[in-house]
Design a protein around this motif. Structure first.
Motif, short mmCIF file in Angstrom:
data_model
loop_
_atom_site.label_atom_id
_atom_site.label_comp_id
_atom_site.label_asym_id
_atom_site.label_seq_id
_atom_site.Cartn_x
_atom_site.Cartn_y
_atom_site.Cartn_z
N ASP A 160 -58.59 21.25 67.58
CA ASP A 160 -59.81 21.64 66.85
C ASP A 160 -59.99 23.16 66.74
O ASP A 160 -61.11 23.63 66.55
CB ASP A 160 -61.04 21.02 67.53
N GLN A 490 -55.79 10.21 70.36
CA GLN A 490 -56.01 9.50 69.09
C GLN A 490 -55.82 7.99 69.23
O GLN A 490 -56.25 7.24 68.37
CB GLN A 490 -55.07 10.05 68.01
N THR A 495 -62.87 11.60 66.68
CA THR A 495 -63.52 12.75 67.28
C THR A 495 -64.37 13.48 66.24
O THR A 495 -64.26 13.24 65.04
CB THR A 495 -62.47 13.69 67.89
N TRP A 496 -65.24 14.34 66.76
CA TRP A 496 -65.96 15.24 65.86
C TRP A 496 -65.90 16.63 66.46
O TRP A 496 -65.45 16.80 67.59
CB TRP A 496 -67.37 14.73 65.59
N THR A 497 -66.30 17.61 65.69
CA THR A 497 -65.99 18.99 66.08
C THR A 497 -67.07 19.60 66.98
O THR A 497 -67.04 20.81 67.22
CB THR A 497 -65.78 19.88 64.84
N MET A 514 -60.64 20.06 60.75
CA MET A 514 -60.23 18.68 60.50
C MET A 514 -58.76 18.61 60.04
O MET A 514 -58.04 17.69 60.41
CB MET A 514 -61.15 18.02 59.48
N LEU A 517 -56.71 19.13 63.13
CA LEU A 517 -56.79 17.92 63.97
C LEU A 517 -55.88 16.82 63.41
O LEU A 517 -55.18 16.14 64.16
CB LEU A 517 -58.23 17.41 64.04
N SER A 525 -61.43 12.57 62.11
CA SER A 525 -62.36 13.54 62.66
C SER A 525 -63.45 13.77 61.64
O SER A 525 -63.29 13.48 60.46
CB SER A 525 -61.64 14.85 62.99
#
Ligand code: GLC
Length: 822
Positions: A160, A490, A495-497, A514, A517, A525
């Motif tokens: 990220d 994964q 996921t998010w940032t 993204m 990622l 993401s």
């Protein structure tokens, strides 16, 4: 028969003998022992072991003091770590003191003193070469590796990381951090993925994955522009060289090694509305009602920490959320699902009937201090203990905590604060001398410091959640979202940032995060749409929704001290634009879902930089800071400077391109990249389709839970390599593993006299929702004759959009549709 060679005093003796293991080599000697699948090197006390995992992937282990240590990994799948292929070994004829071995695709040339490794392709182009300035240095438990950085190389991946998409000229540290308020130059961030892809070098793309959980670092030519350096503060020197030459192949191999993301439930691809926090079940119901009355297609509403009693994980506030199953069923009647946060800190509540703490103590499931006491740190619920996720029994216990919520029908879970975040503590995490007690298949049972485990702690949290959901609801695909993770994470979570901000710059940063990622294995993401912290202007939220509609995870979220961000709050003009883009996303759902299927099988990300599909765009610098591809077919081209009203050039890689919104051809064929000037407008996001694309789309629905009424459409944009994929299944169960899916490749070839569309044989047994398919050929003038497998079918010209429309019954098997100019 293997080759063994020992070098003493400069002379090389080469002999053909049978060898079962490394022959003992006197310290200070240099030599090599060939194995079936690689070579062992001794250079003074240093040992190096190179193993060919596949013909295009090498594992390199180096033991500076001669001892490789434990051979175990949290990231690499055991079936891949134990795989290998044969190599042929030859002492390099012309260069004494070197050994050369080959796989079907690679040449490794190893110099014994000083120890160095050069990997080339069969044509002799160097893929990666150790630095002549010295390849390895150690300092205490730490090490640095140095390799030559070639002038044309560009670097991607590493999770990220913020800043430019290309990491060249920058340094980074991997140390999972609660990076609240992060900005353009913040580092480290939430995730640690010590893997990069190098593209643009003389032999094409390659990747390096450093399989080390400690605090790792990478320097892509910042300290010395000719040197690529990486290392760690401790732990093994254990890395993989993955050769392309395409970036796609590198990522396929990296995700062979560390695992593919699982096929998601279809609803994961829908629009998701979140807020820190919706404070009561009634508020959730009213948001749901309004989403439906405003006709904003939506799949999920999220519950942040305030649904809990006193922020205690696995509880609900009996006053504000008195009946979770009732809330779930009310929402489900509106085709909506709930995702709930479940942080990992477990408050120390003695004798209060709080099962997570009491069963955690009884099972000895918490991380310890060196003196054997349970570590307690302060987080949302107050003083809390932290699960020992390195023990498989603890992960099983953790998974069991979800039973109540699973029974209540909650669809997915959100694992936050899992760096782990600890308030009022040095480094905002737990002490590095905390003691973990590894008890895991494939590992020696041993104590490990938190410093060793820190970077994988969040990933192991998500593994426990994911596997718990699999056990509790074996027929459903789990959904877990995480903030912290590590290489291989994964497999368990999207996921998010993290805690971004409501600024135009953060919208731009989110795109590069993204993309990187995706090139680090994390195909799924998202960034908090609108920004978590601060107040987005209506224009910013609108533009962010437009862009996010084309990114993998599409979730609006906001902090508790910032204004609400539900799409209707800025008046009708904004609501209408936002709705239009969310609707576009839902129409494209079959295309997105086919990308998800491709990803689950190959690891190829959904969101891709331009050079991923068009390698030459690295040279032509066609990769503008905000433009990206969704799959191989769609080019999304937001302004490079969102605040500027000035017209800007969109760069198109070679070939022809169509406007997605109008179907018109905007760029004619050319051998080179071309540009088109675009004027920004609030209600417009330039999206283009590559010639040769066949895009599957569907009628609008308000949720993926609804069955579309009408036909599946296939939009054909005639061009070379014309291809598209239809994928469908029930969207949520595991039946796809057992023939419960449908995959069909569709191809076309155009000529002056017409176009032929070929449906390949169908894979799987799934019966889809459509009975008919509408083929829409773009840029078709006039009428046509159409025949499906020899039988005439009706074709209609749609002059307004220069489109020809042909409706056919769903071809269950191989079929050919011939359309000829009348
Ligand atoms: C953290 C998360 C944020 C969440 C908040 C409350 O800051 O990053 O998304 O809303 O905690 O749970």
């Amino acid at each position: 028969m293997r080759v063994v060679s020992h070098r003493r005093g400069g002379a090389v003796i080469c002999a053909m003998v049978l060898v079962a293991a490394l022959v003992s080599v006197r310290a200070e000697a240099a030599g090599f022992v060939a194995r079936e699948d690689g070579v062992d090197i001794q250079s003074g006390v240093v040992r190096m072991r190179v193993t060919a995992i596949t013909d295009d992937m090498l594992r390199v282990r180096i033991a500076p003091s001669g001892d490789f240590g434990e051979d175990a990994s949290w990231a690499v799948r055991s079936d891949w770590r134990t795989r290998s292929v044969k190599v042929s070994v030859a002492q390099a004829a012309r260069q004494p003191g070197t050994v050369e071995c080959r796989t079907a695709n690679l040449i490794m040339r190893i110099q014994l003193e000083p120890l160095s490794l050069i990997v080339s392709d069969l044509a002799g182009h160097e893929i990666t070469a150790d630095s002549p300035l010295g390849a390895i240095t150690t300092e205490g438990a730490g090490f640095s590796l140095r390799k030559i950085l070639s002038e044309s190389e560009h670097f991607f991946g590493l999770g990220d990381k913020v800043g430019r998409l290309d990491h060249r000229g920058q340094t980074f540290t991997n140390w999972n951090t609660d990076a609240y308020g992060f900005g353009e130059s913040s580092d480290p961030l939430y995730k640690s993925i010590p893997f990069f892809v190098a593209a643009g070098g003389p032999a094409g793309s390659y990747g390096i994955f450093l399989d080390n959980t400690w605090r790792t670092w990478f320097d892509f030519g910042k300290r010395d522009p000719h040197t690529l350096a990486f290392g760690s503060t401790a732990g093994p020197i254990d890395y993989y060289v993955i050769y392309g030459p395409s970036t796609r192949h590198v990522i396929e191999r990296y995700t062979d090694l560390t695992g593919k993301p699982p096929l998601p439930p279809l609803w994961e691809l829908g629009f998701q509305q979140s807020r820190y926090s919706y404070m009561s079940a009634d508020e959730v119901r009213s948001v749901a009602r309004r989403l439906r009355s405003e006709r904003i297609p939506t799949d999920v509403i999220w519950l942040d920490i305030d649904y809990q009693s006193h922020n205690r994980p696995f509880t609900t506030n009996p006053r504000t959320f008195p009946d979770m199953p009732a809330l779930v069923s009310d929402l489900s009647r509106q085709d909506l699902r709930l995702v709930a946060i479940t942080d990992l800190h477990i408050p120390r509540l003695l004798n209060q009937g709080y099962a997570p703490y009491e069963t955690g103590v009884a099972g000895d499931h918490f991380v310890k201090r060196p003196d054997g006491s349970t570590y307690i740190g302060e987080v949302w619920p107050g003083p809390s203990a932290f699960p020992e996720f390195t023990r498989s029994v603890t992960r099983t216990w953790w998974g069991e905590q979800y039973r109540g919520f699973i029974n209540a029908g909650i669809a997915g879970f959100w694992n936050d604060m899992n760096e782990p975040a600890v308030f009022n503590s040095p480094g905002k995490t737990m002490p590095l001398d905390n003691v973990h007690r590894i008890a895991e298949q494939g590992f020696t049972e041993r104590a490990a410091s938190h410093e060793e485990i820190h970077n994988i702690y969040g990933m192991l949290n998500t593994r426990a959640t994911f596997e718990g959901m699999q056990r509790l609801r074996p027929d459903e695909r789990p959904f877990v979202m995480t903030r912290a993770s590590a290489a291989g994470g994964q497999r368990y979570a999207v996921t998010w940032t993290g805690d971004n901000s409501s600024t135009w710059n953060h919208l731009k940063l989110a795109i590069t995060q993204m993309l990187n990622l995706g090139m680090s294995g994390f195909a799924y993401s998202g960034a908090d749409v609108g920004g978590f912290e601060g107040t987005p202007s209506p224009d910013l939220l609108t533009k962010w929704i437009e862009v996010a509609a084309f990114t993998p995870i599409f979730r609006v979220h906001s902090a508790n001290d910032s204004p609400h961000r539900e799409p209707w709050l800025d008046g009708a003009e904004h609501t209408n634009i936002r709705r239009k883009f969310i609707e576009a996303r839902y129409r494209l759902m079959p295309y997105l879902y086919a990308l998800a299927d491709e990803n689950a099988r190959t690891g190829v990300p959904l969101m891709r930089p331009l050079f991923y599909e068009f390698p030459e765009s690295i040279e032509s610098q066609c990769d503008a800071p905000t433009s990206f591809l969704l799959g191989a077919q769609l080019l999304i081209a937001p302004p490079p400077n969102f605040e500027s009203p000035a017209a800007y050039p969109v760069c198109f890689p070679a070939g022809e391109w169509f406007d997605y919104w109008t179907g018109g051809k905007v760029v004619r064929s050319g051998p080179k990249a071309q540009t088109l000037t675009v004027t920004p407008a609030l209600d417009r996001l330039p999206v283009f389709v590559r010639a040769g694309a066949i895009l599957p789309q569907q009628p609008l629905v308000q949720s993926t839970a609804q069955i579309p009424h009408g036909v599946l459409s296939l939009d054909i944009y005639p061009g070379d390599e014309c291809r598209g994929v239809i994928y469908a299944d029930d969207g949520h169960s595991m039946a796809f593993l057992n023939q419960g899916y449908l995959r069909q490749v569709v191809r076309c070839s155009a000529s002056r006299t017409g176009i032929v569309v070929n449906f390949d044989a169908r894979e799987g047994q799934y019966r889809p929702w459509w009975q008919q398919i509408e083929i829409r050929v773009h840029q078709w003038n006039g009428t046509a004759d159409a025949r499906l497998d020899g039988h005439t079918v009706a074709a209609h010209a749609v002059p307004r959009s220069d489109t020809l429309s042909v409706r056919i019954d769903d071809p269950h098997g191989p079929s050919t549709l011939s359309i000829s100019v009348r």
